[in-house]
Design a protein around this motif. Structure first.
Motif, PDB file in Angstrom:
ATOM      1  N   GLU A   1      -5.520  -1.776  -8.187  1.00 47.17           N
ATOM      2  CA  GLU A   1      -4.529  -2.000  -9.246  1.00 47.17           C
ATOM      3  C   GLU A   1      -3.760  -0.721  -9.582  1.00 47.17           C
ATOM      4  O   GLU A   1      -4.275   0.379  -9.428  1.00 47.17           O
ATOM      5  N   CYS A   2      -2.562  -0.914 -10.103  1.00 47.89           N
ATOM      6  CA  CYS A   2      -1.773   0.186 -10.652  1.00 47.89           C
ATOM      7  C   CYS A   2      -2.529   0.762 -11.857  1.00 47.89           C
ATOM      8  O   CYS A   2      -2.940   0.001 -12.733  1.00 47.89           O
ATOM      9  N   PRO A   3      -2.738   2.092 -11.918  1.00 46.17           N
ATOM     10  CA  PRO A   3      -3.498   2.664 -13.033  1.00 46.17           C
ATOM     11  C   PRO A   3      -2.731   2.603 -14.362  1.00 46.17           C
ATOM     12  O   PRO A   3      -3.315   2.833 -15.421  1.00 46.17           O
ATOM     13  N   ILE A   4      -1.447   2.290 -14.309  1.00 49.58           N
ATOM     14  CA  ILE A   4      -0.632   2.283 -15.529  1.00 49.58           C
ATOM     15  C   ILE A   4      -0.512   0.880 -16.119  1.00 49.58           C
ATOM     16  O   ILE A   4      -0.681   0.693 -17.315  1.00 49.58           O
ATOM     17  N   CYS A   5      -0.257  -0.144 -15.275  1.00 52.64           N
ATOM     18  CA  CYS A   5      -0.073  -1.501 -15.823  1.00 52.64           C
ATOM     19  C   CYS A   5      -1.040  -2.525 -15.254  1.00 52.64           C
ATOM     20  O   CYS A   5      -0.999  -3.688 -15.660  1.00 52.64           O
ATOM     21  N   ALA A   6      -1.884  -2.136 -14.298  1.00 51.86           N
ATOM     22  CA  ALA A   6      -2.885  -3.010 -13.680  1.00 51.86           C
ATOM     23  C   ALA A   6      -2.295  -4.092 -12.753  1.00 51.86           C
ATOM     24  O   ALA A   6      -2.996  -5.021 -12.359  1.00 51.86           O
ATOM     25  N   ALA A   7      -1.022  -3.947 -12.363  1.00 43.89           N
ATOM     26  CA  ALA A   7      -0.454  -4.865 -11.353  1.00 43.89           C
ATOM     27  C   ALA A   7      -1.128  -4.578 -10.002  1.00 43.89           C
ATOM     28  O   ALA A   7      -1.566  -3.450  -9.758  1.00 43.89           O
ATOM     29  N   PRO A   8      -1.218  -5.577  -9.118  1.00 42.45           N
ATOM     30  CA  PRO A   8      -1.868  -5.346  -7.815  1.00 42.45           C
ATOM     31  C   PRO A   8      -1.149  -4.266  -6.996  1.00 42.45           C
ATOM     32  O   PRO A   8       0.083  -4.206  -7.000  1.00 42.45           O
TER      33      PRO A   8
ATOM     34  N   ARG B   1       5.263   3.503  -5.693  1.00 42.41           N
ATOM     35  CA  ARG B   1       5.884   3.092  -6.956  1.00 42.41           C
ATOM     36  C   ARG B   1       5.512   1.641  -7.251  1.00 42.41           C
ATOM     37  O   ARG B   1       5.624   0.783  -6.379  1.00 42.41           O
ATOM     38  N   CYS B   2       5.061   1.405  -8.480  1.00 41.49           N
ATOM     39  CA  CYS B   2       4.707   0.050  -8.908  1.00 41.49           C
ATOM     40  C   CYS B   2       5.983  -0.724  -9.225  1.00 41.49           C
ATOM     41  O   CYS B   2       6.827  -0.229  -9.970  1.00 41.49           O
ATOM     42  N   PRO B   3       6.153  -1.934  -8.678  1.00 41.25           N
ATOM     43  CA  PRO B   3       7.394  -2.678  -8.927  1.00 41.25           C
ATOM     44  C   PRO B   3       7.449  -3.253 -10.346  1.00 41.25           C
ATOM     45  O   PRO B   3       8.510  -3.623 -10.819  1.00 41.25           O
ATOM     46  N   ILE B   4       6.315  -3.320 -11.031  1.00 38.64           N
ATOM     47  CA  ILE B   4       6.279  -3.927 -12.360  1.00 38.64           C
ATOM     48  C   ILE B   4       6.596  -2.888 -13.449  1.00 38.64           C
ATOM     49  O   ILE B   4       7.479  -3.089 -14.272  1.00 38.64           O
ATOM     50  N   CYS B   5       5.861  -1.737 -13.446  1.00 37.31           N
ATOM     51  CA  CYS B   5       6.017  -0.757 -14.536  1.00 37.31           C
ATOM     52  C   CYS B   5       6.773   0.501 -14.079  1.00 37.31           C
ATOM     53  O   CYS B   5       7.031   1.378 -14.884  1.00 37.31           O
ATOM     54  N   GLU B   6       7.072   0.603 -12.775  1.00 39.16           N
ATOM     55  CA  GLU B   6       7.693   1.794 -12.173  1.00 39.16           C
ATOM     56  C   GLU B   6       6.765   3.010 -12.167  1.00 39.16           C
ATOM     57  O   GLU B   6       7.194   4.144 -11.997  1.00 39.16           O
TER      58      GLU B   6
HETATM   59 ZN   LIG Z   1       2.317  -0.630 -12.723  1.00 32.24          ZN
END
Ligand SMILES: [Zn+2]
Length: 308
Positions: free
Chosen positions: A11-18, A58-63
């Protein structure tokens, strides 16, 4: 590839998106994850030209910008156990000037009372500024480097002081007991910053303040230097921007009350040397030995947050 030895995030450590949806944006040549543990060279690489780090996506959800593959906590513990004092190249006077600017920001948003907690206080310069100007009851300092504990003790002499080499975890302190919680250049280093922020949220008093200093990966300097930007290193499993630090804080129950690009003070000579190193020039004229200091916005953010 030696992925099996490293931490592979889900998971993304910032928003938990996969992690699956993230896009690789910056990598070293070779990327750290293709090398076996122990073969990366100097861990705290700092302002040098040879840069090896884990690839950032780069996370596509939270950047958010983070390393999908990174050292495990056990590997990190081994590496940090054999490090010299942080920022040891920067003279004390410059470090004090930088921290004094952070303190001025905190002072605008905190009455400097209650209990004080700091993660990674190093030699205690910031804690001493707070002790001098504030009316704190107790100081709780979590410093893994036992080499500096004696210095911390003497700097904070006369205060009710608790120094711990262990990591700060939820339940370490009574809930709602802290007036301030300080983490200066700590969050960039944590594999799971959300867990630590949630623990701090629980331990802060209702009117308590969280103060963070982090690198800003969205800064002009970061964008200009690209992969030569010094904070792309083996020490940073993620890097924040004002937007993503706010996202993480809000997810952990905080409200951001101030976020500022901060000044960092350096002696001019050190700065010139660092600039040359960044561009691969390892030799510099040594006749320039001016004591002047300059304050630069080197791509850092100082953030003050409150419990919601
Ligand atoms: Zn994220």
């Amino acid at each position: 590839m030696n992925h099996n030895e490293y931490l592979v995030r889900a998971e993304c450590p910032i928003c938990a998106a996969p992690v699956a949806g993230s896009k690789l944006v910056i990598r070293s040549d070779p990327p750290a994850e293709t090398l076996p543990f122990g073969s990366h060279g100097k861990f705290l690489s700092g302002y040098t030209s040879r840069r090896i780090f884990f690839s950032y996506a780069r996370c596509p959800i939270c950047e958010g910008l983070y390393c999908p593959v990174f050292f495990t906590q056990k590997q990190l513990d081994t590496l940090y156990a054999h490090q010299p004092e942080n920022l040891v190249d920067v003279p004390l006077a410059s470090r004090v000037a930088t921290l004094r600017a952070y303190f001025d920001l905190l002072k605008q948003h905190s009455n400097l009372t209650g209990n004080y907690l700091e993660l990674g206080p190093d030699i205690g310069v910031f804690a001493e500024l707070c002790a001098r100007d504030g009316r704190f009851s107790e100081f709780h300092l979590y410093e893994p480097n036992v080499e500096v504990h004696q210095v911390l003790t003497s700097r904070l002499a006369g205060q009710k002081l608790h120094i711990s080499p262990a990591s700060y975890v939820q339940g370490s302190l009574p809930a709602s007991s802290l007036g301030v919680a300080i983490a200066i250049h700590v969050l960039d280093h944590l594999i799971d910053p959300a867990t630590v922020l949630r623990a701090l949220h629980q331990d802060l008093a209702p009117h308590g303040r969280l103060f963070l200093a982090t690198h800003d990966e969205a800064s002009l300097l970061a964008r200009t230097l690209g992969r030569r930007w010094p904070p792309y290193t083996l020490q940073h499993p993620q890097l924040f921007s004002p937007k993503t630090i706010s996202h993480l804080l809000e997810r952990c129950g905080f409200r951001v009350i101030a976020a500022q690009k901060s000044l960092n003070y350096f002696p001019i000579t050190l700065l010139m040397r660092a600039s040359l190193n960044i561009f691969g020039i390892e030799r510099w004229p040594n006749f320039m030995n001016f004591p002047w200091q300059v304050g630069l916005r080197l791509g850092n953010i100082a953030t003050v947050a409150a419990r919601v």
